[in-house]
Design a protein around this motif. Structure first.
Motif, PDB file in Angstrom:
ATOM      1  N   ASP A  96       0.809  -1.219   0.000  1.00  0.00           N
ATOM      2  CA  ASP A  96       0.000   0.000   0.000  1.00  0.00           C
ATOM      3  C   ASP A  96       0.845   1.275   0.000  1.00  0.00           C
ATOM      4  O   ASP A  96       0.328   2.376   0.062  1.00  0.00           O
ATOM      5  N   GLY A  97       2.174   1.124  -0.050  1.00  0.00           N
ATOM      6  CA  GLY A  97       3.061   2.285  -0.094  1.00  0.00           C
ATOM      7  C   GLY A  97       3.524   2.774   1.257  1.00  0.00           C
ATOM      8  O   GLY A  97       4.327   3.689   1.338  1.00  0.00           O
ATOM      9  N   ASP A  98       3.003   2.192   2.333  1.00  0.00           N
ATOM     10  CA  ASP A  98       3.432   2.580   3.683  1.00  0.00           C
ATOM     11  C   ASP A  98       4.572   1.683   4.136  1.00  0.00           C
ATOM     12  O   ASP A  98       4.637   0.514   3.791  1.00  0.00           O
ATOM     13  N   SER A  99       5.437   2.240   4.958  1.00  0.00           N
ATOM     14  CA  SER A  99       6.536   1.461   5.513  1.00  0.00           C
ATOM     15  C   SER A  99       5.991   0.462   6.522  1.00  0.00           C
ATOM     16  O   SER A  99       5.015   0.727   7.223  1.00  0.00           O
ATOM     17  N   VAL A 100       6.618  -0.682   6.576  1.00  0.00           N
ATOM     18  CA  VAL A 100       6.216  -1.731   7.499  1.00  0.00           C
ATOM     19  C   VAL A 100       6.464  -1.302   8.944  1.00  0.00           C
ATOM     20  O   VAL A 100       5.731  -1.692   9.854  1.00  0.00           O
ATOM     21  N   PHE A 101       7.477  -0.481   9.176  1.00  0.00           N
ATOM     22  CA  PHE A 101       7.845  -0.011  10.512  1.00  0.00           C
ATOM     23  C   PHE A 101       7.733   1.508  10.562  1.00  0.00           C
ATOM     24  O   PHE A 101       7.781   2.173   9.536  1.00  0.00           O
ATOM     25  N   PRO A 102       7.647   2.065  11.785  1.00  0.00           N
ATOM     26  CA  PRO A 102       7.697   3.526  11.888  1.00  0.00           C
ATOM     27  C   PRO A 102       9.093   4.008  11.497  1.00  0.00           C
ATOM     28  O   PRO A 102      10.086   3.510  12.028  1.00  0.00           O
ATOM     29  N   THR A 103       9.174   4.932  10.565  1.00  0.00           N
ATOM     30  CA  THR A 103      10.471   5.364  10.053  1.00  0.00           C
ATOM     31  C   THR A 103      10.599   6.886  10.100  1.00  0.00           C
ATOM     32  O   THR A 103       9.611   7.608  10.159  1.00  0.00           O
ATOM     33  N   ALA A 104      11.839   7.322  10.076  1.00  0.00           N
ATOM     34  CA  ALA A 104      12.177   8.739   9.969  1.00  0.00           C
ATOM     35  C   ALA A 104      13.422   8.838   9.096  1.00  0.00           C
ATOM     36  O   ALA A 104      14.222   7.892   9.029  1.00  0.00           O
ATOM     37  N   ALA A 105      13.589   9.974   8.449  1.00  0.00           N
ATOM     38  CA  ALA A 105      14.731  10.158   7.562  1.00  0.00           C
ATOM     39  C   ALA A 105      16.016  10.423   8.326  1.00  0.00           C
ATOM     40  O   ALA A 105      17.109  10.229   7.801  1.00  0.00           O
ATOM     41  N   SER A 106      15.892  10.870   9.595  1.00  0.00           N
ATOM     42  CA  SER A 106      17.072  11.191  10.393  1.00  0.00           C
ATOM     43  C   SER A 106      16.707  11.097  11.872  1.00  0.00           C
ATOM     44  O   SER A 106      15.527  11.064  12.229  1.00  0.00           O
ATOM     45  N   VAL A 107      17.721  11.080  12.718  1.00  0.00           N
ATOM     46  CA  VAL A 107      17.480  11.053  14.163  1.00  0.00           C
ATOM     47  C   VAL A 107      16.760  12.339  14.605  1.00  0.00           C
ATOM     48  O   VAL A 107      15.781  12.253  15.355  1.00  0.00           O
ATOM     49  N   PRO A 108      17.176  13.532  14.136  1.00  0.00           N
ATOM     50  CA  PRO A 108      16.422  14.733  14.524  1.00  0.00           C
ATOM     51  C   PRO A 108      14.947  14.680  14.108  1.00  0.00           C
ATOM     52  O   PRO A 108      14.071  15.129  14.846  1.00  0.00           O
ATOM     53  N   GLU A 109      14.671  14.111  12.936  1.00  0.00           N
ATOM     54  CA  GLU A 109      13.277  13.978  12.509  1.00  0.00           C
ATOM     55  C   GLU A 109      12.524  13.015  13.435  1.00  0.00           C
ATOM     56  O   GLU A 109      11.370  13.266  13.794  1.00  0.00           O
ATOM     57  N   ALA A 110      13.168  11.931  13.835  1.00  0.00           N
ATOM     58  CA  ALA A 110      12.540  10.985  14.762  1.00  0.00           C
ATOM     59  C   ALA A 110      12.221  11.673  16.085  1.00  0.00           C
ATOM     60  O   ALA A 110      11.133  11.489  16.646  1.00  0.00           O
ATOM     61  N   PHE A 111      13.155  12.492  16.589  1.00  0.00           N
ATOM     62  CA  PHE A 111      12.908  13.234  17.826  1.00  0.00           C
ATOM     63  C   PHE A 111      11.751  14.215  17.648  1.00  0.00           C
ATOM     64  O   PHE A 111      10.945  14.405  18.555  1.00  0.00           O
ATOM     65  N   GLY A 112      11.680  14.867  16.496  1.00  0.00           N
ATOM     66  CA  GLY A 112      10.570  15.783  16.221  1.00  0.00           C
ATOM     67  C   GLY A 112       9.232  15.062  16.255  1.00  0.00           C
ATOM     68  O   GLY A 112       8.254  15.556  16.833  1.00  0.00           O
ATOM     69  N   ASP A 113       9.185  13.872  15.652  1.00  0.00           N
ATOM     70  CA  ASP A 113       7.948  13.076  15.663  1.00  0.00           C
ATOM     71  C   ASP A 113       7.574  12.670  17.083  1.00  0.00           C
ATOM     72  O   ASP A 113       6.401  12.707  17.461  1.00  0.00           O
ATOM     73  N   LEU A 114       8.569  12.274  17.886  1.00  0.00           N
ATOM     74  CA  LEU A 114       8.299  11.890  19.273  1.00  0.00           C
ATOM     75  C   LEU A 114       7.803  13.086  20.080  1.00  0.00           C
ATOM     76  O   LEU A 114       6.867  12.968  20.877  1.00  0.00           O
ATOM     77  N   ALA A 115       8.412  14.245  19.879  1.00  0.00           N
ATOM     78  CA  ALA A 115       7.987  15.453  20.590  1.00  0.00           C
ATOM     79  C   ALA A 115       6.560  15.831  20.197  1.00  0.00           C
ATOM     80  O   ALA A 115       5.750  16.203  21.062  1.00  0.00           O
ATOM     81  N   ASP A 116       6.234  15.715  18.912  1.00  0.00           N
ATOM     82  CA  ASP A 116       4.873  16.005  18.454  1.00  0.00           C
ATOM     83  C   ASP A 116       3.867  15.057  19.101  1.00  0.00           C
ATOM     84  O   ASP A 116       2.768  15.470  19.480  1.00  0.00           O
ATOM     85  N   ALA A 117       4.243  13.794  19.243  1.00  0.00           N
ATOM     86  CA  ALA A 117       3.355  12.812  19.872  1.00  0.00           C
ATOM     87  C   ALA A 117       3.121  13.153  21.345  1.00  0.00           C
ATOM     88  O   ALA A 117       2.004  13.009  21.853  1.00  0.00           O
ATOM     89  N   VAL A 118       4.162  13.631  22.031  1.00  0.00           N
ATOM     90  CA  VAL A 118       4.015  14.033  23.437  1.00  0.00           C
ATOM     91  C   VAL A 118       3.045  15.206  23.541  1.00  0.00           C
ATOM     92  O   VAL A 118       2.147  15.218  24.391  1.00  0.00           O
ATOM     93  N   VAL A 119       3.197  16.198  22.677  1.00  0.00           N
ATOM     94  CA  VAL A 119       2.308  17.368  22.684  1.00  0.00           C
ATOM     95  C   VAL A 119       0.871  16.925  22.420  1.00  0.00           C
ATOM     96  O   VAL A 119      -0.073  17.382  23.089  1.00  0.00           O
ATOM     97  N   HIS A 120       0.693  16.028  21.481  1.00  0.00           N
ATOM     98  CA  HIS A 120      -0.651  15.531  21.151  1.00  0.00           C
ATOM     99  C   HIS A 120      -1.289  14.825  22.349  1.00  0.00           C
ATOM    100  O   HIS A 120      -2.457  15.058  22.669  1.00  0.00           O
ATOM    101  N   ARG A 121      -0.524  13.962  23.026  1.00  0.00           N
ATOM    102  CA  ARG A 121      -1.057  13.252  24.199  1.00  0.00           C
ATOM    103  C   ARG A 121      -1.412  14.239  25.313  1.00  0.00           C
ATOM    104  O   ARG A 121      -2.413  14.071  26.001  1.00  0.00           O
ATOM    105  N   ARG A 122      -0.602  15.265  25.488  1.00  0.00           N
ATOM    106  CA  ARG A 122      -0.894  16.275  26.520  1.00  0.00           C
ATOM    107  C   ARG A 122      -2.184  17.021  26.189  1.00  0.00           C
ATOM    108  O   ARG A 122      -2.979  17.329  27.082  1.00  0.00           O
ATOM    109  N   ARG A 123      -2.381  17.344  24.935  1.00  0.00           N
ATOM    110  CA  ARG A 123      -3.610  18.037  24.532  1.00  0.00           C
ATOM    111  C   ARG A 123      -4.832  17.172  24.789  1.00  0.00           C
ATOM    112  O   ARG A 123      -5.884  17.672  25.175  1.00  0.00           O
ATOM    113  N   LEU A 124      -4.704  15.880  24.560  1.00  0.00           N
ATOM    114  CA  LEU A 124      -5.819  14.972  24.815  1.00  0.00           C
ATOM    115  C   LEU A 124      -6.116  14.864  26.309  1.00  0.00           C
ATOM    116  O   LEU A 124      -7.268  14.736  26.718  1.00  0.00           O
ATOM    117  N   ALA A 125      -5.076  14.911  27.139  1.00  0.00           N
ATOM    118  CA  ALA A 125      -5.247  14.764  28.581  1.00  0.00           C
ATOM    119  C   ALA A 125      -5.668  16.061  29.259  1.00  0.00           C
ATOM    120  O   ALA A 125      -6.259  16.026  30.344  1.00  0.00           O
TER     121      ALA A 125
END
Length: 144
Positions: free
Chosen positions: A107-136
């Protein structure tokens, strides 16, 4: 049976042709693998990776500097994914475009969660934290 790993220079573990190094950061533990993963060292690398699945701290697995990823290396990624799911550990793969291309599902999606770089992975993790805080936040604001 324990598989021996030796400490190489600069704090990395030598796993028979693959050097594994971990850095604990605020958002995640970054595990970097250099060298190559093949049928000879895949078990040692797998055992080494399991050492870093601690609690619920996310992992970023950086294999972007691997010189060679054989079929055993791809098998290792699937095993690592299963181990992380069982342990409840969130993880992200950072790899070269050629490796990511081989991990894309029909379907064109990666089998695993991926990022192009370590800084991008950290950005995605930080965004997920902000999202969870907004939900809580609405739950915290309610008073009795």
């Amino acid at each position: 049976m324990a598989i021996a790993m030796t400490t190489a220079r600069q704090g990395s573990l030598d796993c028979g042709g693959a050097q594994v190094r971990a850095h604990c950061r605020h958002l995640a533990t970054v595990v970097t693998i250099r060298g190559e993963i093949d049928a000879v060292n895949v078990d040692r690398v797998r055992d080494c990776l399991r050492r870093f699945m601690l609690g619920d701290n996310p992992l970023v697995l950086d294999i972007s500097d691997l010189s060679h990823v054989a079929g055993a290396g791809f098998g290792l990624l699937y095993t690592f994914d299963e181990d992380c799911r069982r342990a409840g550990v969130e993880w992200t793969l950072v790899a070269g475009a050629d490796v990511i291309e081989q991990l894309v599902a029909g379907d064109g999606d990666s089998v695993f969660p991926t990022a192009a770089s370590v800084p991008e992975a950290f950005g995605d993790l930080a965004d997920a934290v902000v999202h969870r805080r907004r939900l809580a936040l609405p739950l915290i604001r309610k008073t009795a």
